[in-house]
Structures are given as structure tokens and as C-alpha cells.
Design a protein around this motif. Structure first.
Motif, PDB file in Angstrom:
ATOM      1  N   HIS A 155       0.938  -1.185  -0.025  1.00 58.85           N
ATOM      2  CA  HIS A 155      -0.042  -0.035  -0.154  1.00 58.85           C
ATOM      3  C   HIS A 155       0.702   1.128   0.042  1.00 58.85           C
ATOM      4  O   HIS A 155       0.971   2.045  -0.787  1.00 58.85           O
ATOM      5  N   GLU A 156       1.703   1.240   0.990  1.00 59.11           N
ATOM      6  CA  GLU A 156       2.703   2.591   0.981  1.00 59.11           C
ATOM      7  C   GLU A 156       3.743   2.649  -0.297  1.00 59.11           C
ATOM      8  O   GLU A 156       3.596   3.677  -0.636  1.00 59.11           O
ATOM      9  N   PHE A 157       4.230   1.627  -0.784  1.00 61.22           N
ATOM     10  CA  PHE A 157       5.021   1.889  -1.919  1.00 61.22           C
ATOM     11  C   PHE A 157       4.275   2.059  -3.141  1.00 61.22           C
ATOM     12  O   PHE A 157       4.423   2.551  -4.299  1.00 61.22           O
ATOM     13  N   GLY A 158       2.845   1.826  -3.138  1.00 61.63           N
ATOM     14  CA  GLY A 158       1.931   2.149  -4.227  1.00 61.63           C
ATOM     15  C   GLY A 158       2.090   3.711  -4.150  1.00 61.63           C
ATOM     16  O   GLY A 158       2.132   4.376  -5.422  1.00 61.63           O
ATOM     17  N   HIS A 159       1.691   4.322  -3.048  1.00 59.05           N
ATOM     18  CA  HIS A 159       1.827   5.799  -2.832  1.00 59.05           C
ATOM     19  C   HIS A 159       3.074   6.208  -3.464  1.00 59.05           C
ATOM     20  O   HIS A 159       3.379   7.314  -4.111  1.00 59.05           O
ATOM     21  N   TYR A 160       4.367   5.809  -2.903  1.00 58.72           N
ATOM     22  CA  TYR A 160       5.815   6.175  -2.942  1.00 58.72           C
ATOM     23  C   TYR A 160       6.299   6.000  -4.319  1.00 58.72           C
ATOM     24  O   TYR A 160       6.791   7.117  -4.970  1.00 58.72           O
ATOM     25  N   PHE A 161       6.048   4.856  -5.152  1.00 57.11           N
ATOM     26  CA  PHE A 161       6.340   4.949  -6.570  1.00 57.11           C
ATOM     27  C   PHE A 161       5.580   5.909  -7.632  1.00 57.11           C
ATOM     28  O   PHE A 161       6.164   6.380  -8.628  1.00 57.11           O
ATOM     29  N   THR A 162       4.465   5.875  -7.263  1.00 57.19           N
ATOM     30  CA  THR A 162       3.289   6.725  -8.051  1.00 57.19           C
ATOM     31  C   THR A 162       4.071   8.371  -7.843  1.00 57.19           C
ATOM     32  O   THR A 162       3.982   9.255  -8.714  1.00 57.19           O
ATOM     33  N   ALA A 163       4.292   8.763  -6.690  1.00 54.99           N
ATOM     34  CA  ALA A 163       4.912   9.978  -6.396  1.00 54.99           C
ATOM     35  C   ALA A 163       6.238  10.127  -7.018  1.00 54.99           C
ATOM     36  O   ALA A 163       6.259  11.352  -7.711  1.00 54.99           O
ATOM     37  N   HIS A 202       5.651  10.993 -10.715  1.00 58.62           N
ATOM     38  CA  HIS A 202       5.521  12.268 -10.721  1.00 58.62           C
ATOM     39  C   HIS A 202       6.598  13.115 -10.485  1.00 58.62           C
ATOM     40  O   HIS A 202       6.204  14.203 -10.514  1.00 58.62           O
ATOM     41  N   LYS A 203       7.604  12.882 -10.156  1.00 55.18           N
ATOM     42  CA  LYS A 203       8.724  13.612  -9.498  1.00 55.18           C
ATOM     43  C   LYS A 203       8.694  14.301  -8.450  1.00 55.18           C
ATOM     44  O   LYS A 203       8.679  15.672  -8.244  1.00 55.18           O
ATOM     45  N   ILE A 204       7.456  13.867  -7.384  1.00 61.98           N
ATOM     46  CA  ILE A 204       7.076  14.562  -6.230  1.00 61.98           C
ATOM     47  C   ILE A 204       8.273  14.154  -5.205  1.00 61.98           C
ATOM     48  O   ILE A 204       8.611  12.799  -4.977  1.00 61.98           O
ATOM     49  N   ASN A 205       8.844  15.214  -4.598  1.00 66.13           N
ATOM     50  CA  ASN A 205       9.694  14.776  -3.380  1.00 66.13           C
ATOM     51  C   ASN A 205       8.883  14.009  -2.184  1.00 66.13           C
ATOM     52  O   ASN A 205       8.140  14.506  -1.503  1.00 66.13           O
ATOM     53  N   VAL A 206       9.443  12.889  -2.036  1.00 68.69           N
ATOM     54  CA  VAL A 206       8.629  12.109  -1.071  1.00 68.69           C
ATOM     55  C   VAL A 206       9.791  11.105  -0.559  1.00 68.69           C
ATOM     56  O   VAL A 206      10.843  10.692  -0.942  1.00 68.69           O
ATOM     57  N   THR A 207       9.295  10.846   0.873  1.00 67.16           N
ATOM     58  CA  THR A 207      10.156   9.804   1.711  1.00 67.16           C
ATOM     59  C   THR A 207       9.823   8.211   1.672  1.00 67.16           C
ATOM     60  O   THR A 207       8.760   7.972   1.122  1.00 67.16           O
ATOM     61  N   LEU A 208      10.529   7.408   1.996  1.00 66.46           N
ATOM     62  CA  LEU A 208      10.207   6.121   2.224  1.00 66.46           C
ATOM     63  C   LEU A 208       9.274   6.067   3.194  1.00 66.46           C
ATOM     64  O   LEU A 208       9.253   6.853   4.242  1.00 66.46           O
ATOM     65  N   PRO A 209       8.649   4.960   3.532  1.00 70.55           N
ATOM     66  CA  PRO A 209       7.668   4.822   4.534  1.00 70.55           C
ATOM     67  C   PRO A 209       8.256   4.854   6.113  1.00 70.55           C
ATOM     68  O   PRO A 209       9.316   4.240   6.143  1.00 70.55           O
ATOM     69  N   TYR A 210       7.670   5.279   6.952  1.00 67.90           N
ATOM     70  CA  TYR A 210       7.667   5.542   8.252  1.00 67.90           C
ATOM     71  C   TYR A 210       6.536   4.505   8.844  1.00 67.90           C
ATOM     72  O   TYR A 210       5.346   4.599   8.740  1.00 67.90           O
ATOM     73  N   TYR A 211       7.062   3.262   9.495  1.00 68.85           N
ATOM     74  CA  TYR A 211       6.133   2.256  10.222  1.00 68.85           C
ATOM     75  C   TYR A 211       5.838   2.951  11.534  1.00 68.85           C
ATOM     76  O   TYR A 211       7.010   3.297  12.206  1.00 68.85           O
ATOM     77  N   PHE A 228       3.229   5.758   7.057  1.00 70.75           N
ATOM     78  CA  PHE A 228       2.575   6.871   6.107  1.00 70.75           C
ATOM     79  C   PHE A 228       4.180   6.883   5.613  1.00 70.75           C
ATOM     80  O   PHE A 228       5.144   6.968   5.745  1.00 70.75           O
ATOM     81  N   ILE A 229       3.943   7.893   4.375  1.00 75.29           N
ATOM     82  CA  ILE A 229       5.138   8.560   3.562  1.00 75.29           C
ATOM     83  C   ILE A 229       4.921  10.131   3.743  1.00 75.29           C
ATOM     84  O   ILE A 229       3.682  10.396   3.884  1.00 75.29           O
ATOM     85  N   ARG A 230       6.054  10.614   3.785  1.00 77.43           N
ATOM     86  CA  ARG A 230       5.955  12.227   3.921  1.00 77.43           C
ATOM     87  C   ARG A 230       6.191  12.796   2.525  1.00 77.43           C
ATOM     88  O   ARG A 230       6.911  12.627   1.815  1.00 77.43           O
ATOM     89  N   ILE A 231       5.096  13.556   1.883  1.00 76.11           N
ATOM     90  CA  ILE A 231       5.649  14.228   0.633  1.00 76.11           C
ATOM     91  C   ILE A 231       5.784  15.818   1.064  1.00 76.11           C
ATOM     92  O   ILE A 231       5.260  16.501   1.908  1.00 76.11           O
ATOM     93  N   LYS A 232       6.919  15.891   0.514  1.00 75.11           N
ATOM     94  CA  LYS A 232       7.754  17.125   1.011  1.00 75.11           C
ATOM     95  C   LYS A 232       7.772  18.264   0.139  1.00 75.11           C
ATOM     96  O   LYS A 232       8.455  19.342   0.366  1.00 75.11           O
ATOM     97  N   GLU A 233       6.630  18.609  -0.666  1.00 73.44           N
ATOM     98  CA  GLU A 233       6.370  19.678  -1.348  1.00 73.44           C
ATOM     99  C   GLU A 233       4.812  19.783  -1.959  1.00 73.44           C
ATOM    100  O   GLU A 233       4.235  18.693  -1.737  1.00 73.44           O
ATOM    101  N   SER A 234       4.241  20.744  -2.189  1.00 73.31           N
ATOM    102  CA  SER A 234       2.970  20.853  -2.480  1.00 73.31           C
ATOM    103  C   SER A 234       2.740  20.261  -3.821  1.00 73.31           C
ATOM    104  O   SER A 234       3.416  20.301  -5.116  1.00 73.31           O
ATOM    105  N   ASP A 251      -3.736  10.214  -8.736  1.00 70.82           N
ATOM    106  CA  ASP A 251      -2.823   8.980  -8.947  1.00 70.82           C
ATOM    107  C   ASP A 251      -2.338   8.758  -7.766  1.00 70.82           C
ATOM    108  O   ASP A 251      -2.094   7.477  -7.206  1.00 70.82           O
ATOM    109  N   VAL A 252      -1.869   9.663  -6.744  1.00 68.21           N
ATOM    110  CA  VAL A 252      -0.917   9.336  -5.714  1.00 68.21           C
ATOM    111  C   VAL A 252      -2.081   8.675  -4.605  1.00 68.21           C
ATOM    112  O   VAL A 252      -1.628   7.582  -4.089  1.00 68.21           O
ATOM    113  N   GLY A 253      -3.221   9.197  -4.590  1.00 68.69           N
ATOM    114  CA  GLY A 253      -4.116   8.824  -3.486  1.00 68.69           C
ATOM    115  C   GLY A 253      -4.541   7.349  -3.849  1.00 68.69           C
ATOM    116  O   GLY A 253      -4.744   6.569  -2.967  1.00 68.69           O
TER     117      GLY A 253
END
Length: 408
Positions: free
Chosen positions: A63-71, A74-83, A102-108, A117-119
Motif C-alpha cells: 500500500h505505502e509503496f504504491g503511494h511512493y512509486f507513484t509519487a 510524478h517527480k514529487i519529493n517523497v520519503t520512504l515509509p515510516y512504520y 505513512f510517507i511524507r510528501i515534502k512539497e505541494s 494518482d498518488v491517492g
């Protein structure tokens, strides 16, 4: 990012994952065979818990890496998951070992399409794995003797023990009682005394379909009251629960991003508020009814009024992001309580108070509105279809009463 800082972050993420692996394994042992560290858990018992933690964390990770790889796509600055590990077994309290990840998206995010897509990518990715786990779990059910090893008292009632016990809830007998030497009547009385406080998991459409069409005919198929003893099915059920929770079409949840992508900002604001109102209405339905009023004595009147006051405060807190003016929040809370009171009293229906916690979390902290975007281009047809698929997954996965503690 500075190399040392990046290494430190990676170590924190790895440490959180390993800790969560341990806590979910402990939780799996506690649920499936009822062994706690403070109540004689052995190393072999702990290893058995991996049958829950591995499939559950696999679903969560996908689930989390689905968000991560999609972000990243789209070249969105994102972190790896925090459990987030969470375990209370040291005091004998059952948990699932984690609050999720959760993953942290570090930009708007400035695009409606990117938000969508990310959601949508996380819930759908995790759902596919959870569905596979459910199928495997039902098709590989152990022999009926498995449940008798956990609950030897059931064997006295025969193969249809649940029906013969008249739907009584799970009971772990005291260690000084030997079910094999007890009469049917004595055993029935013993089980009656243990009904209060027992736990069952509420069903959803998918689990019901699995019981009907996937399970072998010659083996015991666990009901919602015995699901906890089947680790793979328990992992799949909990994954469905979190998938549905994420896909609630409200605010900035994954489902809110889907809603925003499908219908745009204006319609999102309307639909999100309607859905939140329905969610909150169901959550508090039956909190107070005319039966409570009739059964209230003069001596207990203070407690009755305090109960109403506490509930009105909960409703008021839950609407912080719905109304800016305090007066409107108070009017909303009063109207909600009044309608709930009469509906529950007239139709004798109850909701699920456990959802009130999530109502506060959504209404006060996450918010029912969606951030604006600069690029408001509508979704492509393929994305629209995927969005509707996500909403169907929400319906299939949602359980109105996901966890029921009987007698409370």
C-alpha cells in the motif's frame, strides 16, 4: 539531503520497520492462540505470530509503496515509509501491533491528476494483495481439529458447535477446568459466564463472499467470532478495514483525493460534507435514546446529563473543519444529536460509537476540505474508471461494525 542525515533517516525507518515487525508478530500470537508475554508465551508461540505479521506487513508495505512509486513517477519529493509500532501486550491488552505507516510528501502537489494518482495507487495496490491473501486463507483452511486445539471445550458440542452453543461468544476457560470432564450443562453454564467482554470482528461483503464460495465444504469455516484464530484471514480482514478507512470519500484521505479527482473542488466540498455528516450520524446513533431517559432515576440524572454533554462536545469538536463559526458548530451538534435521538428511539437502531474517534480525527485534524490546485485539468477516462473502481472497493471492504466487544 546531507549524506549523514540521509543515513540517519534510513536507520530510523529501518528501525521502525523492524520494531513493527516484532510488535505485529507479538500481536499475531496474542490474537491467534491467546498467548501473551505475561501469560506464558514461548519462543515457538512467538514464531507462530509471523503467520500474521508477514502477510499483514506485506499488504501494508505494498500500500505505502504504491503511494511512493507513484509519487516518484510524478517527480514529487517523497520519503520512504515510516512504520508506526504500537503494542500493549505487556499489560495484557490486545492490539494489532501497529498504527500503520505513512510517507511524507515534502512539497505541494499542484495538479488534480497527480493528487488522484498518488491517492488511488496505495489502496488499490494493497487491496489486490489483501484479496489474494483472503483467497489463499479460505482455500487453505486447516482441519477442524485446529480450532479444537485452541478451544477444546468446543469439541463437546460437536461439528456444529457454534449453532449448538446458540451463537455464544469465544471463551478461554480457566486453566483449572478440564472441558473433557465437564457435563454439557456445566460447560454451557461456564460459557455463559464468559460471554461479557468477548470480541468478534464485523463482516464485510468480501469476507462473506469468501465464506460462501472459497472455503472447503469439509472444514470449519471461521465466523466473525473465531476469525482471530486464523492469521492469514485476520491479516486480510484488517487490510480490508484499513483500505476502507483510507478510501472514505472525505477530506484529504485517499478516498478524498479520489473524490477530488473525479468531481473537482466544488463538488468535493459538497460531497465530502454530506459523507462526513452521514458518517458522524451513524457513529453516534443510539448514544442516547428514550429508553435511557425512562430508565434514569433522580439519583442518576446527573450522570445522564453529563453523558449528553460529553457527546455534544464530541460533536462540536468533530465539526472544527466543517464550520468556521463556533455558533454554527453548536447548532450543527445540537441538530445532529436531536435527530439521532429520535431516529434511534423510534426505529430501535444503533450505530457504531467506535467511529466517533475517527470522526474527531477527520473533522478536527485532517479536515473535510481538499487543498486547492493550480492545474485543474480533468481526469482521463482511464483514471475515471479507476476512481470508480476504488469507490467500489470501499463498499466491498467497509464493515459497519469492524470490532465488537460483547457485553460492553
Amino acid at each position: 539531503m546531507d549524506l549523514n542525515k540521509q543515513t540517519k533517516t534510513r536507520l530510523i525507518q529501518l528501525g521502525l520497520f523492524l520494531t513493527t515487525l516484532v510488535t505485529t508478530t507479538l500481536a499475531g500470537t496474542e490474537w491467534t492462540i491467546g498467548k501473551f508475554i505475561i501469560l506464558g508465551m514461548t519462543w515457538d508461540d512467538f514464531l507462530f505470530g509471523f503467520q500474521f505479521s508477514i502477510p499483514f506487513l506485506l499488504i501494508l508495505t505494498v500500500h505505502e509503496f504504491g503511494h511512493y512509486f507513484t509519487a516518484r513517477y510524478h517527480k514529487i519529493n517523497v520519503t520512504l515509509p515510516y512504520y508506526i509500532p504500537m503494542w500493549l501486550g505487556f499489560i495484557g491488552a490486545p492490539t494489532i501491533g501497529t498504527f500503520g505507516a505513512f510517507i511524507r510528501i515534502k512539497e505541494s502537489i499542484i495538479s488534480r491528476i497527480k493528487y488522484f494518482d498518488v491517492g488511488v495507487s496505495g489502496p488499490i495496490s494493497g487491496f489486490v494483495v489483501a484479496l489474494a491473501m483472503m483467497v489463499y486463507g479460505f482455500q487453505s483452511l486447516p482441519e477442524t481439529d485446529y480450532i479444537y486445539e485452541i478451544h477444546p471445550e468446543y469439541e463437546i458440542f460437536g461439528e456444529n458447535f457454534e449453532q449448538r452453543m446458540d451463537g455464544l461468544d469465544t471463551l478461554i476457560l480457566k486453566s483449572d477446568l478440564n472441558p473433557a470432564r465437564m457435563s454439557y450443562e456445566t460447560l454451557q453454564d461456564t460459557i455463559d459466564t464468559g460471554r461479557e467482554g468477548s470480541i468478534s470482528f464485523g463482516d464485510n461483503i468480501l469476507m462473506n463472499l469468501g465464506r460462501q464460495y472459497l472455503a472447503p465444504d469439509d472444514r470449519y469455516v471461521p465466523s466473525s467470532k473465531e476469525l482471530m484464530h486464523y492469521p492469514i484471514l485476520l491479516a486480510a480482514y484488517l487490510a480490508f478495514f484499513f483500505t476502507a478507512l483510507n478510501l472514505l470519500p472525505i477530506g484529504q484521505l485517499d478516498g478524498g483525493h479520489v473524490l477530488f479527482g473525479l468531481f473537482g473542488a466544488k463538488n468535493h466540498g459538497i460531497i465530502s460534507r454530506v459523507m462526513f455528516t452521514c458518517f458522524l450520524f451513524y457513529a453516534g446513533l443510539g448514544w442516547v435514546t428514550t429508553a435511557d431517559l425512562v430508565n434514569t432515576s433522580i439519583e442518576s440524572l446527573g450522570g445522564f446529563l453529563l453523558n449528553i454533554a460529553v457527546y455534544l462536545i464530541v460533536l462540536y469538536w468533530s465539526t472544527a473543519s466543517v464550520f468556521k463559526e463556533k455558533r454554527n458548530r453548536l447548532l450543527y451538534a445540537t441538530a445532529m444529536f436531536t435527530v439521532q435521538f429520535f431516529v434511534a428511539s423510534i426505529f430501535k437502531v444503533e450505530g457504531y460509537t467506535g467511529w466517533l474517534v475517527f470522526s474527531i480525527l477527520i473533522g478536527r485534524f485532517i479536515g473535510v476540505d481538499h487543498p486547492p490546485v493550480v492545474d485543474n485539468r480533468p481526469l482521463t477516462m482511464g483514471r475515471k474508471i479507476l476512481g470508480w473502481v476504488a469507490l467500489i472497493i470501499f463498499i466491498l471492504s467497509f464493515s459497519p461494525q469492524p470490532l465488537v466487544i460483547h457485553g460492553i
